[in-house]
Design a protein around this motif. Structure first.
Motif, PDB file in Angstrom:
ATOM      1  N   ALA A   1       3.882  -0.959   1.101  1.00  0.00           N
ATOM      2  CA  ALA A   1       3.253  -2.144   1.709  1.00  0.00           C
ATOM      3  C   ALA A   1       1.885  -1.798   2.297  1.00  0.00           C
ATOM      4  O   ALA A   1       1.578  -2.105   3.447  1.00  0.00           O
ATOM      5  CB  ALA A   1       4.169  -2.771   2.759  1.00  0.00           C
ATOM      6  N   ILE A   2       1.065  -1.170   1.465  1.00  0.00           N
ATOM      7  CA  ILE A   2      -0.281  -0.766   1.865  1.00  0.00           C
ATOM      8  C   ILE A   2      -1.278  -1.469   0.944  1.00  0.00           C
ATOM      9  O   ILE A   2      -1.106  -1.445  -0.280  1.00  0.00           O
ATOM     10  CB  ILE A   2      -0.464   0.758   1.722  1.00  0.00           C
ATOM     11  N   PRO A   3      -2.346  -2.056   1.500  1.00  0.00           N
ATOM     12  CA  PRO A   3      -3.379  -2.650   0.643  1.00  0.00           C
ATOM     13  C   PRO A   3      -3.994  -1.578  -0.263  1.00  0.00           C
ATOM     14  O   PRO A   3      -4.193  -0.434   0.170  1.00  0.00           O
ATOM     15  CB  PRO A   3      -4.424  -3.176   1.638  1.00  0.00           C
TER      16      PRO A   3
ATOM     17  N   ASP B   1       4.332   9.574   4.356  1.00  0.00           N
ATOM     18  CA  ASP B   1       5.223   8.638   3.654  1.00  0.00           C
ATOM     19  C   ASP B   1       4.913   8.596   2.160  1.00  0.00           C
ATOM     20  O   ASP B   1       5.818   8.552   1.322  1.00  0.00           O
ATOM     21  CB  ASP B   1       5.099   7.227   4.233  1.00  0.00           C
ATOM     22  N   LEU B   2       3.638   8.612   1.830  1.00  0.00           N
ATOM     23  CA  LEU B   2       3.196   8.598   0.440  1.00  0.00           C
ATOM     24  C   LEU B   2       3.702   9.835  -0.305  1.00  0.00           C
ATOM     25  O   LEU B   2       4.271   9.725  -1.391  1.00  0.00           O
ATOM     26  CB  LEU B   2       1.669   8.541   0.407  1.00  0.00           C
ATOM     27  N   PHE B   3       3.537  10.997   0.300  1.00  0.00           N
ATOM     28  CA  PHE B   3       3.984  12.225  -0.356  1.00  0.00           C
ATOM     29  C   PHE B   3       5.503  12.235  -0.515  1.00  0.00           C
ATOM     30  O   PHE B   3       6.021  12.581  -1.581  1.00  0.00           O
ATOM     31  CB  PHE B   3       3.508  13.462   0.419  1.00  0.00           C
TER      32      PHE B   3
ATOM     33  N   ASP C   1       2.478   0.528  -7.880  1.00  0.00           N
ATOM     34  CA  ASP C   1       3.865   0.707  -7.434  1.00  0.00           C
ATOM     35  C   ASP C   1       3.914   1.360  -6.055  1.00  0.00           C
ATOM     36  O   ASP C   1       4.735   0.999  -5.221  1.00  0.00           O
ATOM     37  CB  ASP C   1       4.649   1.550  -8.439  1.00  0.00           C
ATOM     38  N   ILE C   2       3.032   2.321  -5.834  1.00  0.00           N
ATOM     39  CA  ILE C   2       2.973   2.981  -4.521  1.00  0.00           C
ATOM     40  C   ILE C   2       2.594   1.959  -3.455  1.00  0.00           C
ATOM     41  O   ILE C   2       3.229   1.880  -2.401  1.00  0.00           O
ATOM     42  CB  ILE C   2       1.962   4.143  -4.530  1.00  0.00           C
TER      43      ILE C   2
END
Length: 122
Positions: A49-51, A26-28, A43-44
């Motif tokens: 919605a990741i700590p 998802d990040l990539f 922003d990422i």
């Protein structure tokens, strides 16, 4: 030629290992969507919605694979998808598709849900 293929396989394995996490995938994809500018870590984290602590772990793994580059921007770090490497890995997977039988490859492309224009024509 064998050495070249072996090195390509090792690099490809490293990339696939980095993408084997749903979070990193998802990040990539988020960074690809935001190419070429990229995004800063905050922003990422917000968009996925990741700590931040969890995100740092995933960013480190994906940067080490080479799929993502990082640049210092003042006190922030900007992460950018390495689009040429992404295209290289797609090419690595598809370059020998249906070798010697281009008609079969065309049939597979027609049967694929991938939109026209995404994959190069052969």
């Amino acid at each position: 030629m064998l050495n070249y293929q072996s090195m390509q396989s090792k690099q490809a394995s490293k990339i696939f290992e980095a993408l084997s996490s749903d979070v990193r995938l998802d990040l990539f994809r988020l960074l690809v969507k935001n190419a070429p500018e990229g995004l800063v870590q905050g922003d990422i984290a917000r968009q996925l919605a990741i700590p931040p602590t969890n995100l740092s772990f995933h960013l480190k793994a994906i940067v080490q694979s080479g799929l993502v580059d990082v640049e210092r921007e003042g006190r922030f770090m900007r992460y950018k998808a390495n689009i040429p490497l992404m295209l290289q890995i797609v090419g690595y997977l598809t370059e020998e598709c249906c070798s010697g039988n281009p008609e079969a490859c065309r049939r597979f492309r027609q049967a694929s849900p991938v939109k026209d224009g995404i994959l190069p024509k052969r």
